[in-house]
Design an enzyme around this catalytic site. Structure first.
Site, short mmCIF file in Angstrom:
data_model
loop_
_atom_site.label_atom_id
_atom_site.label_comp_id
_atom_site.label_asym_id
_atom_site.label_seq_id
_atom_site.Cartn_x
_atom_site.Cartn_y
_atom_site.Cartn_z
N ASP A 172 0.81 -1.23 0.00
CA ASP A 172 0.00 0.00 0.00
C ASP A 172 0.83 1.27 0.00
O ASP A 172 0.42 2.29 0.55
CB ASP A 172 -0.96 0.03 1.21
CG ASP A 172 -1.75 -1.24 1.34
OD1 ASP A 172 -2.25 -1.71 0.31
OD2 ASP A 172 -1.86 -1.77 2.46
N HIS A 210 -4.34 -2.33 -6.36
CA HIS A 210 -3.64 -1.20 -6.94
C HIS A 210 -4.64 -0.13 -7.34
O HIS A 210 -5.50 -0.35 -8.18
CB HIS A 210 -2.82 -1.65 -8.15
CG HIS A 210 -1.66 -2.52 -7.75
ND1 HIS A 210 -0.84 -3.14 -8.63
CD2 HIS A 210 -1.19 -2.85 -6.52
CE1 HIS A 210 0.09 -3.82 -7.98
NE2 HIS A 210 -0.13 -3.67 -6.69
P1 IMP Z 1 -2.42 -12.76 2.15
O1 IMP Z 1 -1.45 -12.26 1.15
O2 IMP Z 1 -3.87 -12.53 1.77
O3 IMP Z 1 -2.15 -14.17 2.56
O4 IMP Z 1 -2.23 -11.90 3.50
C1 IMP Z 1 -1.06 -11.97 4.29
C2 IMP Z 1 -0.74 -10.60 4.90
O5 IMP Z 1 -0.28 -9.74 3.88
C3 IMP Z 1 -1.93 -9.90 5.55
O6 IMP Z 1 -1.45 -9.15 6.65
C4 IMP Z 1 -2.41 -8.96 4.46
O7 IMP Z 1 -3.11 -7.86 4.99
C5 IMP Z 1 -1.09 -8.57 3.85
N1 IMP Z 1 -1.17 -8.17 2.44
C6 IMP Z 1 -1.18 -8.96 1.36
N2 IMP Z 1 -1.18 -8.23 0.24
C7 IMP Z 1 -1.15 -6.96 0.61
C8 IMP Z 1 -1.08 -5.73 -0.12
O8 IMP Z 1 -1.06 -5.66 -1.35
N3 IMP Z 1 -1.05 -4.60 0.65
C9 IMP Z 1 -1.04 -4.64 2.00
N4 IMP Z 1 -1.08 -5.75 2.71
C10 IMP Z 1 -1.14 -6.91 2.01
#
Ligand code: IMP
Length: 435
Positions: A21, A49
Protein backbone atom coordinates in the site's frame (compact mmCIF):
# COMPACT_ATOMS: atom_id res chain seq x y z
CA UNK A 1 5.11 14.78 -19.86
CA UNK A 2 8.80 15.12 -20.59
CA UNK A 3 10.30 11.85 -21.83
CA UNK A 4 13.52 12.30 -19.88
CA UNK A 5 11.52 11.89 -16.68
CA UNK A 6 10.84 8.27 -17.46
CA UNK A 7 13.06 5.47 -16.40
CA UNK A 8 15.71 5.20 -19.09
CA UNK A 9 16.45 1.54 -18.52
CA UNK A 10 15.12 -0.96 -21.04
CA UNK A 11 13.85 -3.14 -18.22
CA UNK A 12 12.82 -1.46 -15.00
CA UNK A 13 10.82 -2.48 -11.98
CA UNK A 14 8.76 -0.94 -9.22
CA UNK A 15 8.60 -2.56 -5.78
CA UNK A 16 6.92 -1.79 -2.47
CA UNK A 17 9.44 -1.18 0.31
CA UNK A 18 7.22 -1.33 3.40
CA UNK A 19 4.15 -3.47 4.16
CA UNK A 20 2.36 -2.85 0.88
CA UNK A 21 0.00 0.00 0.00
CA UNK A 22 2.86 2.41 -0.61
CA UNK A 23 1.10 3.83 -3.66
CA UNK A 24 2.88 1.84 -6.36
CA UNK A 25 0.00 2.11 -8.80
CA UNK A 26 0.57 5.80 -9.48
CA UNK A 27 4.23 5.59 -10.48
CA UNK A 28 3.56 2.43 -12.47
CA UNK A 29 0.80 4.28 -14.25
CA UNK A 30 3.17 7.18 -15.02
CA UNK A 31 6.11 5.01 -16.07
CA UNK A 32 3.85 2.79 -18.14
CA UNK A 33 3.59 5.63 -20.63
CA UNK A 34 7.21 5.07 -21.55
CA UNK A 35 7.03 1.25 -21.58
CA UNK A 36 5.81 -1.22 -24.18
CA UNK A 37 5.00 -4.11 -21.84
CA UNK A 38 3.91 -4.02 -18.18
CA UNK A 39 4.25 -7.22 -16.20
CA UNK A 40 3.13 -8.43 -12.82
CA UNK A 41 5.49 -10.90 -11.20
CA UNK A 42 4.12 -12.18 -7.90
CA UNK A 43 1.15 -12.37 -5.57
CA UNK A 44 -2.46 -12.45 -6.65
CA UNK A 45 -5.71 -10.69 -5.90
CA UNK A 46 -4.45 -9.84 -2.40
CA UNK A 47 -2.89 -6.73 -3.91
CA UNK A 48 -5.05 -3.71 -4.51
CA UNK A 49 -3.64 -1.20 -6.94
CA UNK A 50 -5.47 2.08 -6.93
CA UNK A 51 -5.15 4.42 -9.85
CA UNK A 52 -6.88 7.70 -10.56
CA UNK A 53 -7.48 8.20 -14.25
CA UNK A 54 -8.24 11.74 -15.47
CA UNK A 55 -11.76 12.06 -16.86
CA UNK A 56 -11.82 12.65 -20.63
CA UNK A 57 -14.22 15.61 -20.37
CA UNK A 58 -12.52 17.14 -17.30
CA UNK A 59 -8.87 16.09 -16.77
CA UNK A 60 -8.74 17.94 -13.41
CA UNK A 61 -11.23 15.39 -12.11
CA UNK A 62 -10.40 11.69 -11.87
CA UNK A 63 -12.10 8.32 -11.77
CA UNK A 64 -10.80 5.86 -9.19
CA UNK A 65 -10.04 2.29 -10.23
CA UNK A 66 -8.85 -0.56 -8.05
CA UNK A 67 -7.28 -3.57 -9.72
CA UNK A 68 -6.14 -6.68 -7.94
CA UNK A 69 -4.58 -8.70 -10.74
CA UNK A 70 -4.26 -6.62 -13.88
CA UNK A 71 -1.15 -4.41 -13.92
CA UNK A 72 -1.86 -0.74 -13.24
CA UNK A 73 -0.46 0.31 -16.61
CA UNK A 74 -3.52 -1.13 -18.34
CA UNK A 75 -5.14 2.22 -19.03
CA UNK A 76 -2.54 3.26 -21.57
CA UNK A 77 -3.41 2.75 -25.19
CA UNK A 78 -1.25 0.37 -27.14
CA UNK A 79 0.53 -1.21 -24.15
CA UNK A 80 0.75 -4.92 -23.57
CA UNK A 81 0.15 -6.37 -20.14
CA UNK A 82 1.43 -9.68 -18.82
CA UNK A 83 0.50 -11.77 -15.80
CA UNK A 84 3.75 -13.56 -15.07
CA UNK A 85 4.41 -17.13 -13.95
CA UNK A 86 4.95 -16.08 -10.32
CA UNK A 87 1.32 -15.13 -9.83
CA UNK A 88 -1.51 -17.13 -8.35
CA UNK A 89 -4.62 -16.18 -10.30
CA UNK A 90 -8.28 -16.43 -9.45
CA UNK A 91 -9.77 -16.56 -12.90
CA UNK A 92 -13.22 -15.24 -11.93
CA UNK A 93 -11.60 -12.13 -10.44
CA UNK A 94 -9.49 -11.66 -13.55
CA UNK A 95 -12.52 -11.83 -15.81
CA UNK A 96 -14.35 -9.28 -13.65
CA UNK A 97 -11.42 -6.88 -14.00
CA UNK A 98 -11.28 -7.41 -17.75
CA UNK A 99 -14.98 -6.56 -17.89
CA UNK A 100 -14.26 -3.27 -16.06
CA UNK A 101 -11.62 -2.48 -18.67
CA UNK A 102 -14.01 -3.31 -21.49
CA UNK A 103 -16.66 -1.05 -19.94
CA UNK A 104 -14.10 1.75 -20.35
CA UNK A 105 -13.42 0.96 -23.96
CA UNK A 106 -10.24 -1.07 -23.47
CA UNK A 107 -10.22 -4.43 -25.23
CA UNK A 108 -7.45 -6.74 -23.97
CA UNK A 109 -7.47 -9.02 -27.00
CA UNK A 110 -3.95 -9.34 -28.39
CA UNK A 111 -2.64 -7.04 -25.65
CA UNK A 112 -2.80 -9.25 -22.59
CA UNK A 113 -0.93 -12.46 -21.90
CA UNK A 114 -1.25 -14.89 -19.03
CA UNK A 115 1.58 -17.24 -18.13
CA UNK A 116 0.81 -20.89 -18.74
CA UNK A 117 2.92 -21.55 -15.61
CA UNK A 118 1.03 -19.26 -13.22
CA UNK A 119 -0.95 -21.21 -10.64
CA UNK A 120 -4.71 -21.14 -10.29
CA UNK A 121 -6.46 -19.94 -7.15
CA UNK A 122 -9.62 -22.01 -6.83
CA UNK A 123 -12.61 -21.04 -4.71
CA UNK A 124 -11.64 -23.86 -2.34
CA UNK A 125 -8.35 -22.05 -1.67
CA UNK A 126 -10.31 -19.09 -0.37
CA UNK A 127 -12.26 -21.40 1.93
CA UNK A 128 -9.03 -22.99 3.18
CA UNK A 129 -7.61 -19.49 3.79
CA UNK A 130 -10.56 -18.90 6.14
CA UNK A 131 -10.17 -22.30 7.84
CA UNK A 132 -6.44 -21.68 8.42
CA UNK A 133 -7.13 -18.27 9.94
CA UNK A 134 -9.78 -19.81 12.21
CA UNK A 135 -7.33 -22.50 13.28
CA UNK A 136 -4.73 -19.88 14.20
CA UNK A 137 -7.25 -18.03 16.38
CA UNK A 138 -5.58 -15.10 18.12
CA UNK A 139 -2.44 -15.68 16.13
CA UNK A 140 -4.17 -15.25 12.80
CA UNK A 141 -2.30 -13.37 10.08
CA UNK A 142 -5.24 -11.23 9.06
CA UNK A 143 -4.96 -12.37 5.43
CA UNK A 144 -7.03 -10.88 2.65
CA UNK A 145 -8.91 -14.23 2.45
CA UNK A 146 -8.21 -14.36 -1.29
CA UNK A 147 -6.78 -17.88 -1.11
CA UNK A 148 -3.22 -16.72 -1.70
CA UNK A 149 -1.47 -18.76 1.01
CA UNK A 150 -3.29 -22.02 0.22
CA UNK A 151 -2.62 -21.65 -3.53
CA UNK A 152 1.12 -21.10 -2.96
CA UNK A 153 1.05 -23.92 -0.42
CA UNK A 154 -0.19 -26.27 -3.17
CA UNK A 155 2.43 -24.91 -5.58
CA UNK A 156 5.29 -25.56 -3.18
CA UNK A 157 3.89 -28.97 -2.20
CA UNK A 158 3.90 -29.82 -5.94
CA UNK A 159 0.21 -30.56 -6.15
CA UNK A 160 -0.82 -27.13 -7.49
CA UNK A 161 -2.50 -26.58 -10.84
CA UNK A 162 -0.95 -24.43 -13.56
CA UNK A 163 -3.12 -22.38 -15.88
CA UNK A 164 -1.56 -24.05 -18.92
CA UNK A 165 -3.12 -27.35 -17.81
CA UNK A 166 -6.56 -25.96 -18.58
CA UNK A 167 -5.85 -26.19 -22.29
CA UNK A 168 -6.35 -29.97 -21.98
CA UNK A 169 -9.51 -29.69 -19.98
CA UNK A 170 -10.24 -33.36 -19.25
CA UNK A 171 -6.76 -34.05 -17.85
CA UNK A 172 -6.92 -30.76 -16.00
CA UNK A 173 -10.23 -31.75 -14.36
CA UNK A 174 -8.73 -35.05 -13.22
CA UNK A 175 -5.77 -33.27 -11.66
CA UNK A 176 -8.00 -30.71 -9.93
CA UNK A 177 -10.24 -33.45 -8.51
CA UNK A 178 -7.24 -35.43 -7.21
CA UNK A 179 -5.79 -32.32 -5.55
CA UNK A 180 -9.15 -31.46 -4.08
CA UNK A 181 -9.56 -34.96 -2.58
CA UNK A 182 -6.11 -34.65 -1.00
CA UNK A 183 -7.08 -31.28 0.46
CA UNK A 184 -10.36 -32.63 1.81
CA UNK A 185 -8.37 -35.18 3.80
CA UNK A 186 -6.27 -32.37 5.26
CA UNK A 187 -9.25 -30.09 5.89
CA UNK A 188 -12.22 -32.26 6.91
CA UNK A 189 -14.35 -29.12 7.38
CA UNK A 190 -13.85 -28.07 3.77
CA UNK A 191 -17.23 -27.97 2.05
CA UNK A 192 -17.11 -27.28 -1.65
CA UNK A 193 -18.86 -28.21 -4.89
CA UNK A 194 -15.88 -28.98 -7.09
CA UNK A 195 -17.99 -30.07 -10.08
CA UNK A 196 -19.71 -26.70 -10.14
CA UNK A 197 -16.40 -24.86 -10.00
CA UNK A 198 -14.97 -26.99 -12.82
CA UNK A 199 -18.03 -26.31 -14.94
CA UNK A 200 -17.57 -22.57 -14.45
CA UNK A 201 -13.92 -22.91 -15.40
CA UNK A 202 -14.79 -24.77 -18.59
CA UNK A 203 -16.89 -21.77 -19.61
CA UNK A 204 -14.10 -19.34 -18.72
CA UNK A 205 -11.60 -21.27 -20.79
CA UNK A 206 -13.46 -20.37 -23.98
CA UNK A 207 -12.64 -16.74 -23.29
CA UNK A 208 -9.19 -17.16 -21.74
CA UNK A 209 -7.60 -19.63 -24.17
CA UNK A 210 -6.04 -17.07 -26.54
CA UNK A 211 -4.36 -15.24 -23.68
CA UNK A 212 -2.48 -18.23 -22.23
CA UNK A 213 1.12 -18.44 -23.47
CA UNK A 214 4.72 -19.03 -22.38
CA UNK A 215 5.16 -15.48 -21.14
CA UNK A 216 8.85 -15.88 -20.18
CA UNK A 217 9.63 -16.67 -23.81
CA UNK A 218 7.45 -13.82 -25.01
CA UNK A 219 9.00 -11.26 -22.66
CA UNK A 220 12.59 -12.30 -23.38
CA UNK A 221 11.98 -12.14 -27.12
CA UNK A 222 10.51 -8.68 -26.65
CA UNK A 223 13.59 -7.60 -24.69
CA UNK A 224 15.83 -8.97 -27.45
CA UNK A 225 13.81 -6.90 -29.92
CA UNK A 226 14.62 -3.77 -27.92
CA UNK A 227 11.16 -3.21 -26.45
CA UNK A 228 10.81 -1.47 -23.07
CA UNK A 229 9.54 -3.49 -20.15
CA UNK A 230 8.24 -2.45 -16.74
CA UNK A 231 7.76 -5.03 -13.99
CA UNK A 232 5.20 -4.08 -11.39
CA UNK A 233 5.71 -5.45 -7.90
CA UNK A 234 2.81 -6.19 -5.59
CA UNK A 235 2.44 -6.24 -1.79
CA UNK A 236 5.65 -5.09 -0.07
CA UNK A 237 9.17 -5.99 1.02
CA UNK A 238 8.24 -6.63 4.66
CA UNK A 239 5.44 -8.97 3.57
CA UNK A 240 7.99 -11.17 1.79
CA UNK A 241 7.92 -14.83 2.79
CA UNK A 242 11.73 -14.82 3.22
CA UNK A 243 12.67 -11.27 4.11
CA UNK A 244 9.48 -10.03 5.76
CA UNK A 245 8.18 -10.07 9.32
CA UNK A 246 7.49 -13.82 9.23
CA UNK A 247 4.97 -15.35 9.90
CA UNK A 248 2.92 -12.17 9.41
CA UNK A 249 3.67 -12.07 5.71
CA UNK A 250 2.19 -13.09 2.41
CA UNK A 251 3.21 -16.36 0.73
CA UNK A 252 5.28 -15.03 -2.17
CA UNK A 253 8.43 -12.97 -2.79
CA UNK A 254 7.47 -9.34 -3.36
CA UNK A 255 11.19 -8.46 -3.10
CA UNK A 256 13.74 -8.09 -5.91
CA UNK A 257 14.31 -11.82 -6.45
CA UNK A 258 10.62 -12.33 -7.15
CA UNK A 259 10.93 -10.02 -10.18
CA UNK A 260 13.16 -12.60 -11.82
CA UNK A 261 11.59 -15.87 -10.69
CA UNK A 262 8.12 -14.49 -11.30
CA UNK A 263 8.77 -13.43 -14.89
CA UNK A 264 11.71 -15.45 -16.23
CA UNK A 265 13.69 -12.25 -16.94
CA UNK A 266 17.42 -12.83 -16.41
CA UNK A 267 19.31 -11.35 -13.46
CA UNK A 268 21.42 -9.14 -15.71
CA UNK A 269 18.44 -7.49 -17.39
CA UNK A 270 16.54 -5.50 -14.74
CA UNK A 271 18.78 -2.49 -14.28
CA UNK A 272 16.44 0.06 -12.72
CA UNK A 273 14.65 -1.00 -9.53
CA UNK A 274 12.54 1.79 -8.08
CA UNK A 275 11.33 1.42 -4.51
CA UNK A 276 8.03 2.97 -3.48
CA UNK A 277 8.18 4.33 0.05
CA UNK A 278 5.37 6.15 1.79
CA UNK A 279 6.44 9.30 3.68
CA UNK A 280 5.06 7.56 6.80
CA UNK A 281 4.29 3.90 7.43
CA UNK A 282 1.13 1.83 7.21
CA UNK A 283 0.27 -1.79 7.69
CA UNK A 284 -2.97 -3.70 7.18
CA UNK A 285 -3.59 -7.00 8.92
CA UNK A 286 -1.84 -8.35 11.98
CA UNK A 287 1.88 -8.41 12.78
CA UNK A 288 4.63 -6.27 14.22
CA UNK A 289 4.75 -2.59 13.40
CA UNK A 290 7.42 -0.85 15.49
CA UNK A 291 6.54 2.80 14.71
CA UNK A 292 2.77 2.32 14.93
CA UNK A 293 0.78 5.27 16.27
CA UNK A 294 -2.15 3.56 17.90
CA UNK A 295 -3.64 6.90 18.94
CA UNK A 296 -5.34 10.04 17.72
CA UNK A 297 -2.35 11.08 15.63
CA UNK A 298 -2.43 7.72 13.84
CA UNK A 299 -6.11 8.31 13.15
CA UNK A 300 -5.43 11.81 11.80
CA UNK A 301 -2.92 10.35 9.34
CA UNK A 302 -5.35 7.57 8.39
CA UNK A 303 -8.11 10.05 7.60
CA UNK A 304 -5.89 12.51 5.70
CA UNK A 305 -4.19 9.70 3.78
CA UNK A 306 -7.39 7.73 3.09
CA UNK A 307 -5.68 4.73 4.63
CA UNK A 308 -8.24 2.00 4.11
CA UNK A 309 -7.32 -1.29 2.43
CA UNK A 310 -7.96 -1.30 -1.33
CA UNK A 311 -8.70 -5.02 -1.25
CA UNK A 312 -10.52 -5.50 2.05
CA UNK A 313 -11.55 -1.97 3.06
CA UNK A 314 -9.93 -2.55 6.47
CA UNK A 315 -8.53 0.56 8.22
CA UNK A 316 -4.77 0.58 7.81
CA UNK A 317 -2.64 0.96 10.90
CA UNK A 318 -0.53 4.15 10.62
CA UNK A 319 2.81 5.20 12.10
CA UNK A 320 5.97 7.28 11.69
CA UNK A 321 8.43 6.73 8.90
CA UNK A 322 10.81 3.92 9.83
CA UNK A 323 14.26 4.30 8.29
CA UNK A 324 15.29 0.81 9.46
CA UNK A 325 12.47 -0.61 7.35
CA UNK A 326 13.50 1.61 4.42
CA UNK A 327 17.22 0.80 4.61
CA UNK A 328 16.44 -2.90 4.77
CA UNK A 329 14.37 -2.68 1.58
CA UNK A 330 17.12 -0.75 -0.22
CA UNK A 331 19.59 -3.46 0.77
CA UNK A 332 17.41 -6.48 -0.09
CA UNK A 333 15.99 -5.14 -3.34
CA UNK A 334 19.03 -3.23 -4.61
CA UNK A 335 17.05 -0.08 -5.31
CA UNK A 336 18.43 2.39 -7.80
CA UNK A 337 15.91 5.11 -6.89
CA UNK A 338 13.06 5.79 -4.51
CA UNK A 339 9.64 7.30 -5.01
CA UNK A 340 8.58 8.88 -1.73
CA UNK A 341 4.78 8.98 -1.81
CA UNK A 342 2.02 10.91 -0.05
CA UNK A 343 4.25 13.63 1.39
CA UNK A 344 1.23 15.97 1.35
CA UNK A 345 -0.49 13.81 3.98
CA UNK A 346 1.96 15.22 6.55
CA UNK A 347 1.30 18.87 5.57
CA UNK A 348 -0.58 19.78 8.74
CA UNK A 349 1.60 18.11 11.37
CA UNK A 350 3.63 20.54 13.53
CA UNK A 351 6.25 17.90 14.41
CA UNK A 352 7.22 14.74 12.56
CA UNK A 353 9.28 11.84 13.86
CA UNK A 354 11.51 9.42 12.00
CA UNK A 355 12.69 6.16 13.52
CA UNK A 356 16.42 5.98 12.84
CA UNK A 357 17.43 2.76 14.60
CA UNK A 358 16.45 -0.21 16.75
CA UNK A 359 18.09 -1.53 19.88
CA UNK A 360 17.55 -5.09 21.07
CA UNK A 361 18.19 -5.63 24.78
CA UNK A 362 20.16 -2.38 24.80
CA UNK A 363 22.38 -3.24 21.82
CA UNK A 364 22.00 -1.47 18.45
CA UNK A 365 20.71 -3.71 15.66
CA UNK A 366 21.88 -3.23 12.12
CA UNK A 367 18.93 -5.02 10.53
CA UNK A 368 15.36 -6.15 11.16
CA UNK A 369 14.96 -8.90 13.78
CA UNK A 370 14.47 -12.41 12.38
CA UNK A 371 11.87 -13.53 14.91
CA UNK A 372 8.67 -11.93 16.04
CA UNK A 373 9.51 -12.43 19.72
CA UNK A 374 12.52 -10.14 19.41
CA UNK A 375 10.23 -7.24 18.56
CA UNK A 376 8.88 -7.36 22.11
CA UNK A 377 12.26 -6.22 23.48
CA UNK A 378 12.91 -3.61 20.85
CA UNK A 379 13.76 -0.02 21.74
CA UNK A 380 13.25 2.55 19.03
CA UNK A 381 15.44 5.58 18.40
CA UNK A 382 13.73 8.61 16.91
CA UNK A 383 14.61 12.05 15.67
CA UNK A 384 12.00 14.77 15.62
CA UNK A 385 11.76 17.35 12.86
CA UNK A 386 9.66 20.48 12.56
CA UNK A 387 6.72 20.16 10.20
CA UNK A 388 6.02 22.65 7.41
CA UNK A 389 2.30 23.42 7.90
CA UNK A 390 1.91 24.40 4.27
CA UNK A 391 0.11 22.86 1.32
CA UNK A 392 2.55 20.84 -0.79
CA UNK A 393 -0.03 19.46 -3.20
CA UNK A 394 0.69 22.06 -5.90
CA UNK A 395 4.47 21.77 -5.81
CA UNK A 396 5.89 20.95 -9.24
CA UNK A 397 9.58 20.94 -8.37
CA UNK A 398 11.66 20.06 -5.31
CA UNK A 399 12.38 23.77 -4.83
CA UNK A 400 8.62 24.48 -4.66
CA UNK A 401 8.42 22.43 -1.47
CA UNK A 402 8.55 24.29 1.86
CA UNK A 403 12.04 24.25 3.35
CA UNK A 404 11.12 21.87 6.17
CA UNK A 405 9.54 19.45 3.71
CA UNK A 406 12.77 19.50 1.68
CA UNK A 407 14.73 18.82 4.87
CA UNK A 408 12.44 15.89 5.68
CA UNK A 409 12.96 14.33 2.25
CA UNK A 410 16.73 14.85 2.38
CA UNK A 411 16.92 13.32 5.88
CA UNK A 412 15.08 10.22 4.71
CA UNK A 413 17.35 9.98 1.68
CA UNK A 414 20.41 10.13 3.92
CA UNK A 415 19.04 7.53 6.32
CA UNK A 416 18.01 4.97 3.71
CA UNK A 417 21.04 5.46 1.48
CA UNK A 418 19.27 5.74 -1.87
CA UNK A 419 18.35 8.76 -4.03
CA UNK A 420 14.75 9.92 -3.83
CA UNK A 421 14.02 10.76 -7.44
CA UNK A 422 10.25 11.00 -7.35
CA UNK A 423 8.04 12.65 -4.69
CA UNK A 424 4.28 12.19 -4.65
CA UNK A 425 2.20 15.12 -3.38
CA UNK A 426 -1.33 14.05 -4.27
CA UNK A 427 -3.44 11.46 -6.02
CA UNK A 428 -3.32 12.78 -9.57
CA UNK A 429 -0.71 11.70 -12.10
CA UNK A 430 0.56 15.28 -12.36
CA UNK A 431 1.11 15.55 -8.60
CA UNK A 432 4.54 13.99 -8.83
CA UNK A 433 7.84 15.84 -8.45
CA UNK A 434 10.76 14.54 -10.52
CA UNK A 435 14.18 15.37 -9.06
P1 IMP B 1 -2.42 -12.76 2.15
O1 IMP B 1 -1.45 -12.26 1.15
O2 IMP B 1 -3.87 -12.53 1.77
O3 IMP B 1 -2.15 -14.17 2.56
O4 IMP B 1 -2.23 -11.90 3.50
C1 IMP B 1 -1.06 -11.97 4.29
C2 IMP B 1 -0.74 -10.60 4.90
O5 IMP B 1 -0.28 -9.74 3.88
C3 IMP B 1 -1.93 -9.90 5.55
O6 IMP B 1 -1.45 -9.15 6.65
C4 IMP B 1 -2.41 -8.96 4.46
O7 IMP B 1 -3.11 -7.86 4.99
C5 IMP B 1 -1.09 -8.57 3.85
N1 IMP B 1 -1.17 -8.17 2.44
C6 IMP B 1 -1.18 -8.96 1.36
N2 IMP B 1 -1.18 -8.23 0.24
C7 IMP B 1 -1.15 -6.96 0.61
C8 IMP B 1 -1.08 -5.73 -0.12
O8 IMP B 1 -1.06 -5.66 -1.35
N3 IMP B 1 -1.05 -4.60 0.65
C9 IMP B 1 -1.04 -4.64 2.00
N4 IMP B 1 -1.08 -5.75 2.71
C10 IMP B 1 -1.14 -6.91 2.01
Amino acid sequence: MNDTKFSQAQVSAVLGTQWGDEGKGKLVDILAEGADIIIRAAGGANAGHTIYVPKKDNPEDTTKFIFHLIPSGCFHEGKEIVLGNGLVIHLGTLIEELDTLKDHGIDPTGKMFISDRAHIVFDYHKKIDGLEEERKGEKKVGTTLRGIGPAYQDKIARRGVRIGEMLEFEKFSEHVRATFIALQRMYPDLKHDIDKELEEMRKMLGFLRPFIIDTALYINNAIDDGRKVLVEGANGTHLDIDHGTYPFVTSSNPTGGGLHTGTGIGLNKITDVIGIMKAYTTRVGAGVFPTELDNELGETIREKGGEYGATTGRPRRCGWFDAVVGRYAVRINGHTAINLTKLDVLDELPHIKICTGYKYKGKPLNSMPATIDQYEDLELEYIEMDGWIKDTSKAQTFEDLPENAQKYVLKIEELIGCPIKYIGVGQRRDQMIFR
